[in-house]
Structures are given as structure tokens and as C-alpha cells.
Design a protein around this motif. Structure first.
Motif, PDB file in Angstrom:
ATOM      1  N   PHE A  74       0.861  -1.174   0.000  1.00  0.00           N
ATOM      2  CA  PHE A  74       0.000   0.000   0.000  1.00  0.00           C
ATOM      3  C   PHE A  74       0.904   1.232   0.000  1.00  0.00           C
ATOM      4  N   TYR A  75       0.731   2.126  -0.978  1.00  0.00           N
ATOM      5  CA  TYR A  75       1.612   3.277  -1.148  1.00  0.00           C
ATOM      6  C   TYR A  75       0.860   4.585  -0.924  1.00  0.00           C
ATOM      7  N   ARG A  76       1.587   5.565  -0.362  1.00  0.00           N
ATOM      8  CA  ARG A  76       1.041   6.911  -0.188  1.00  0.00           C
ATOM      9  C   ARG A  76       2.179   7.915  -0.236  1.00  0.00           C
ATOM     10  N   LEU A  77       1.823   9.167  -0.527  1.00  0.00           N
ATOM     11  CA  LEU A  77       2.822  10.231  -0.618  1.00  0.00           C
ATOM     12  C   LEU A  77       3.277  10.694   0.760  1.00  0.00           C
ATOM     13  N   THR A  78       4.550  11.041   0.869  1.00  0.00           N
ATOM     14  CA  THR A  78       5.080  11.709   2.058  1.00  0.00           C
ATOM     15  C   THR A  78       4.892  13.215   1.853  1.00  0.00           C
ATOM     16  N   GLU A  79       5.305  14.009   2.822  1.00  0.00           N
ATOM     17  CA  GLU A  79       5.248  15.461   2.661  1.00  0.00           C
ATOM     18  C   GLU A  79       6.123  15.893   1.492  1.00  0.00           C
ATOM     19  N   LEU A  80       7.286  15.277   1.344  1.00  0.00           N
ATOM     20  CA  LEU A  80       8.168  15.573   0.215  1.00  0.00           C
ATOM     21  C   LEU A  80       7.486  15.194  -1.099  1.00  0.00           C
ATOM     22  N   GLY A  81       6.794  14.062  -1.096  1.00  0.00           N
ATOM     23  CA  GLY A  81       6.051  13.637  -2.278  1.00  0.00           C
ATOM     24  C   GLY A  81       4.937  14.604  -2.633  1.00  0.00           C
ATOM     25  N   LYS A  82       4.299  15.177  -1.611  1.00  0.00           N
ATOM     26  CA  LYS A  82       3.243  16.174  -1.855  1.00  0.00           C
ATOM     27  C   LYS A  82       3.830  17.446  -2.452  1.00  0.00           C
ATOM     28  N   MET A  83       5.052  17.796  -2.053  1.00  0.00           N
ATOM     29  CA  MET A  83       5.729  18.944  -2.663  1.00  0.00           C
ATOM     30  C   MET A  83       6.019  18.652  -4.137  1.00  0.00           C
ATOM     31  N   ALA A  84       6.458  17.430  -4.426  1.00  0.00           N
ATOM     32  CA  ALA A  84       6.720  17.035  -5.810  1.00  0.00           C
ATOM     33  C   ALA A  84       5.424  17.062  -6.624  1.00  0.00           C
ATOM     34  N   LEU A  85       4.314  16.685  -5.988  1.00  0.00           N
ATOM     35  CA  LEU A  85       3.011  16.720  -6.655  1.00  0.00           C
ATOM     36  C   LEU A  85       2.672  18.148  -7.086  1.00  0.00           C
ATOM     37  N   GLU A  86       2.950  19.113  -6.224  1.00  0.00           N
ATOM     38  CA  GLU A  86       2.685  20.505  -6.575  1.00  0.00           C
ATOM     39  C   GLU A  86       3.529  20.941  -7.772  1.00  0.00           C
ATOM     40  N   ILE A  87       4.765  20.479  -7.818  1.00  0.00           N
ATOM     41  CA  ILE A  87       5.633  20.775  -8.961  1.00  0.00           C
ATOM     42  C   ILE A  87       5.047  20.158 -10.231  1.00  0.00           C
ATOM     43  N   LYS A  89       1.917  19.467 -10.832  1.00  0.00           N
ATOM     44  CA  LYS A  89       0.712  20.214 -11.215  1.00  0.00           C
ATOM     45  C   LYS A  89       1.086  21.509 -11.932  1.00  0.00           C
ATOM     46  N   LYS A  90       2.115  22.198 -11.434  1.00  0.00           N
ATOM     47  CA  LYS A  90       2.568  23.432 -12.095  1.00  0.00           C
ATOM     48  C   LYS A  90       3.103  23.115 -13.490  1.00  0.00           C
ATOM     49  N   ASP A  91       3.812  22.002 -13.618  1.00  0.00           N
ATOM     50  CA  ASP A  91       4.332  21.580 -14.911  1.00  0.00           C
ATOM     51  C   ASP A  91       3.180  21.349 -15.892  1.00  0.00           C
ATOM     52  N   GLU A  92       2.108  20.710 -15.423  1.00  0.00           N
ATOM     53  CA  GLU A  92       0.952  20.480 -16.293  1.00  0.00           C
ATOM     54  C   GLU A  92       0.287  21.798 -16.695  1.00  0.00           C
ATOM     55  N   GLU A  93       0.199  22.759 -15.759  1.00  0.00           N
ATOM     56  CA  GLU A  93      -0.365  24.073 -16.075  1.00  0.00           C
ATOM     57  C   GLU A  93       0.455  24.769 -17.154  1.00  0.00           C
ATOM     58  N   LEU A  94       1.780  24.720 -17.014  1.00  0.00           N
ATOM     59  CA  LEU A  94       2.653  25.336 -18.013  1.00  0.00           C
ATOM     60  C   LEU A  94       2.484  24.679 -19.377  1.00  0.00           C
ATOM     61  N   GLU A  95       2.377  23.358 -19.391  1.00  0.00           N
ATOM     62  CA  GLU A  95       2.212  22.634 -20.650  1.00  0.00           C
ATOM     63  C   GLU A  95       0.876  22.976 -21.303  1.00  0.00           C
ATOM     64  N   LYS A  96      -0.188  23.080 -20.510  1.00  0.00           N
ATOM     65  CA  LYS A  96      -1.497  23.463 -21.055  1.00  0.00           C
ATOM     66  C   LYS A  96      -1.448  24.867 -21.641  1.00  0.00           C
ATOM     67  N   ALA A  97      -0.780  25.776 -20.935  1.00  0.00           N
ATOM     68  CA  ALA A  97      -0.666  27.150 -21.422  1.00  0.00           C
ATOM     69  C   ALA A  97       0.096  27.184 -22.738  1.00  0.00           C
ATOM     70  N   ARG A  98       1.144  26.387 -22.823  1.00  0.00           N
ATOM     71  CA  ARG A  98       1.936  26.330 -24.055  1.00  0.00           C
ATOM     72  C   ARG A  98       1.106  25.797 -25.213  1.00  0.00           C
ATOM     73  N   ARG A  99       0.333  24.743 -24.948  1.00  0.00           N
ATOM     74  CA  ARG A  99      -0.470  24.125 -26.005  1.00  0.00           C
ATOM     75  C   ARG A  99      -1.667  24.967 -26.406  1.00  0.00           C
ATOM     76  N   SER A 100      -2.181  25.752 -25.469  1.00  0.00           N
ATOM     77  CA  SER A 100      -3.419  26.465 -25.741  1.00  0.00           C
ATOM     78  C   SER A 100      -3.212  27.750 -26.529  1.00  0.00           C
TER      79      SER A 100
END
Length: 129
Positions: A74-87, A89-100
Motif C-alpha cells: 500500500f503506497y502513499r505520498l510523504t510530505e516531500l512527495g506532496k511537494m513534488a506533486l505541486e511541482i 501540477k505546475k508543470d501540467e499548467e505550463l504545458e497546457k498554457a503552451r499548447r493552448s
């Protein structure tokens, strides 16, 4: 850490675990990755999970069930993993902006292709085929 985040399946794992805050079993994780990847390799996912464990991005709990000889992972994110998740999400936002940004391609009868891109201004590119 950037090197770890760039490894195969790491981004998918972080995004999936981010959508399953309580955590997720290995088999369910494989199923979810399989929905977005045609040729999933469980051994590669396992290697990525181990790398993520070693680098403190995730935690693994072994869950023992009475009808099974081996525990379920059973796997779950640590606090460090949650920070990576935010990165991620920002990467996906940048990619959407680039494509749009406005992109249009017009094909003429004379074998010319006109690409029109709009970001801050207007850019027109002509290509002959």
C-alpha cells in the motif's frame, strides 16, 4: 531530486497518489497506470517505486490479509512527495498554457503551409513543401 522525478512512471505514480490521498494498493496503481500507458512493465513500476521510497517521496505499508500468504503493498505520498506533486501540477499548467496558444495551419493549393502562432504577438511562418 529532479533526476528521480524524471524517471519512467514517477510522474504518473505521483499524480495517481495525489488523487488517492489515503493511498493505493500496488495492483490498483498498476491498473491506473495501465489506463494511460499501453505497454506497462510492472518491474519498471516496481523499480520506480523503490527509487521513490529511497528518496523519501512515498511510504509503503505492507497489509497482511488472512486469506493471503504474502502482504499487499500500500503506497502513499510523504510530505516531500506532496511537494513534488505541486511541482507536477505546475508543470501540467505550463504545458497546457503552451499548447493552448493559438495555432492554426492553412494548406493552400500551391503546396504552401502557413503556420500562424499567437503568443504575445502574431507570428506567421511560411513553408514550401
Amino acid at each position: 531530486m529532479i533526476e528521480v522525478l524524471g524517471k519512467k512512471y514517477v510522474k504518473e505514480i505521483i499524480l495517481i497518489l495525489g488523487n488517492n490521498e489515503e493511498g493505493i494498493f500496488f495492483t490498483d496503481l498498476i491498473d491506473e497506470i495501465g489506463e494511460s500507458s499501453e505497454n506497462i512493465h510492472q518491474s519498471a513500476v516496481s523499480r520506480s517505486l523503490n527509487l521513490m521510497l529511497e528518496n523519501g517521496l512515498i511510504l509503503r505499508d505492507d497489509v497482511f490479509e488472512t486469506n493471503r500468504r504474502l502482504p499487499k503493498s500500500f503506497y502513499r505520498l510523504t510530505e516531500l512527495g506532496k511537494m513534488a506533486l505541486e511541482i507536477m501540477k505546475k508543470d501540467e499548467e505550463l504545458e497546457k498554457a503552451r499548447r493552448s496558444k493559438f495555432h492554426n495551419e492553412i494548406k493552400g493549393n500551391v503546396g504552401q503551409v502557413i503556420n500562424i502562432d499567437k503568443a504575445d504577438g502574431l507570428e506567421i511562418n511560411f513553408k514550401k513543401k
